[in-house]
Design a protein around this motif. Structure first.
Motif, mmCIF file in Angstrom:
data_model
loop_
_atom_site.group_PDB
_atom_site.id
_atom_site.type_symbol
_atom_site.label_atom_id
_atom_site.label_comp_id
_atom_site.label_asym_id
_atom_site.label_seq_id
_atom_site.Cartn_x
_atom_site.Cartn_y
_atom_site.Cartn_z
ATOM 1 N N UNK A 259 9.190 40.136 67.705
ATOM 2 C CA UNK A 259 8.677 41.433 68.123
ATOM 3 C C UNK A 259 9.124 42.522 67.151
ATOM 4 N N UNK A 260 10.373 42.443 66.739
ATOM 5 C CA UNK A 260 10.975 43.493 65.930
ATOM 6 C C UNK A 260 11.859 42.858 64.865
ATOM 7 N N UNK A 261 11.699 43.316 63.642
ATOM 8 C CA UNK A 261 12.531 42.821 62.553
ATOM 9 C C UNK A 261 13.889 43.522 62.652
ATOM 10 N N UNK A 262 14.941 42.695 62.717
ATOM 11 C CA UNK A 262 16.294 43.227 62.831
ATOM 12 C C UNK A 262 17.067 42.815 61.584
ATOM 13 N N UNK A 263 17.542 43.804 60.863
ATOM 14 C CA UNK A 263 18.262 43.565 59.625
ATOM 15 C C UNK A 263 19.687 43.089 59.904
ATOM 16 N N UNK A 264 20.288 42.493 58.893
ATOM 17 C CA UNK A 264 21.647 41.962 59.006
ATOM 18 C C UNK A 264 22.639 43.043 59.453
ATOM 19 N N UNK A 265 22.484 44.237 58.919
ATOM 20 C CA UNK A 265 23.386 45.350 59.251
ATOM 21 C C UNK A 265 23.352 45.645 60.754
ATOM 22 N N UNK A 266 22.170 45.611 61.354
ATOM 23 C CA UNK A 266 22.044 45.891 62.784
ATOM 24 C C UNK A 266 22.546 44.734 63.636
ATOM 25 N N UNK A 267 22.470 43.515 63.122
ATOM 26 C CA UNK A 267 22.975 42.358 63.863
ATOM 27 C C UNK A 267 24.500 42.369 63.958
ATOM 28 N N UNK A 268 25.150 43.038 63.033
ATOM 29 C CA UNK A 268 26.605 43.043 62.973
ATOM 30 C C UNK A 268 27.245 44.138 63.821
ATOM 31 N N UNK A 269 26.456 45.134 64.231
ATOM 32 C CA UNK A 269 27.002 46.269 64.978
ATOM 33 C C UNK A 269 26.126 46.513 66.206
ATOM 34 N N UNK A 270 26.692 46.337 67.373
ATOM 35 C CA UNK A 270 25.917 46.449 68.614
ATOM 36 C C UNK A 270 25.306 47.829 68.785
ATOM 37 N N UNK A 271 26.048 48.873 68.475
ATOM 38 C CA UNK A 271 25.521 50.236 68.624
ATOM 39 C C UNK A 271 24.308 50.459 67.717
ATOM 40 N N UNK A 272 24.410 49.991 66.482
ATOM 41 C CA UNK A 272 23.275 50.128 65.563
ATOM 42 C C UNK A 272 22.089 49.301 66.041
ATOM 43 N N UNK A 273 22.363 48.109 66.576
ATOM 44 C CA UNK A 273 21.294 47.260 67.102
ATOM 45 C C UNK A 273 20.575 47.961 68.253
ATOM 46 N N UNK A 274 21.336 48.516 69.174
ATOM 47 C CA UNK A 274 20.739 49.200 70.327
ATOM 48 C C UNK A 274 19.918 50.404 69.870
ATOM 49 N N UNK A 275 20.468 51.191 68.959
ATOM 50 C CA UNK A 275 19.725 52.356 68.443
ATOM 51 C C UNK A 275 18.428 51.923 67.764
ATOM 52 N N UNK A 276 18.484 50.838 67.000
ATOM 53 C CA UNK A 276 17.294 50.330 66.303
ATOM 54 C C UNK A 276 16.244 49.853 67.307
ATOM 55 N N UNK A 277 16.680 49.131 68.324
ATOM 56 C CA UNK A 277 15.748 48.622 69.345
ATOM 57 C C UNK A 277 15.107 49.788 70.092
ATOM 58 N N UNK A 278 15.912 50.774 70.483
ATOM 59 C CA UNK A 278 15.366 51.915 71.228
ATOM 60 C C UNK A 278 14.338 52.681 70.394
ATOM 61 N N UNK A 279 14.615 52.835 69.119
ATOM 62 C CA UNK A 279 13.713 53.647 68.296
ATOM 63 C C UNK A 279 12.504 52.888 67.762
ATOM 64 N N UNK A 280 12.551 51.537 67.701
ATOM 65 C CA UNK A 280 11.450 50.811 67.071
ATOM 66 C C UNK A 280 10.758 49.770 67.947
ATOM 67 N N UNK A 281 11.349 49.362 69.025
ATOM 68 C CA UNK A 281 10.742 48.298 69.854
ATOM 69 C C UNK A 281 9.654 48.871 70.752
#
Length: 146
Positions: A29-51
């Motif tokens: 559904x959404x491409x998640x970069x390595x940087x976002x996979x390593x940090x939960x806060x960044x992952x959540x922010x990325x999902x909220x803004x792009x999913x």
């Protein structure tokens, strides 16, 4: 936005989920970069803004279910801890002497009991700790059933 999301916020609900759970739901559904996979806060922010919103809503519902399960478990543990105390409250509490009682005598405060009162006290203790009184209960010292 649903009432669950308004009450807790999307971010608060997504925090309840593990990184792997979020990544698994976003797979394809959404491409998640390595940087976002390593940090939960960044992952959540990325999902909220792009999913897509339907996927975010699904994740929010999963987070809400985790919150409900944790609350139920917490309530169950509290119920177990308070289980014995509830029985104590249902029994009639011993009455206390107060200054308002007509037969209260403050001059007897901290006086030694009479020999008869002492014998009654010991007899009550021995009666309560007889083998027959304790045979079907739980030992309070070693916490094992006898």
């Amino acid at each position: 936005m649903s009432t669950v999301e308004e009450e807790f916020g999307v971010h608060d609900l997504l925090v309840q989920l593990g990184v792997q759970e979020i990544i698994a739901q976003m797979k394809g559904v959404l491409k998640i970069h390595h940087k976002e996979r390593q940090n939960k806060e960044q992952l959540i922010d990325h999902v909220i803004s792009h999913a897509p919103s339907e996927h975010i809503e699904f994740l929010c519902n999963a987070g809400q279910e985790k919150l409900k399960a944790a609350a139920a478990k917490r309530d169950e543990r509290k119920e177990q801890r308070m289980g014995g105390a509830k029985h104590k409250h249902t029994d009639e509490a011993p009455q206390r002497c107060t200054a308002l009682d007509n037969n209260y005598n403050p001059s007897g405060f901290l006086q030694f009991p009479s020999d008869e009162e002492l014998k009654e006290c010991y007899a009550g203790f021995f009666e309560a700790t007889l083998s027959s009184a304790l045979e079907s209960g739980t030992c309070g010292v070693c916490a094992c059933s006898s």
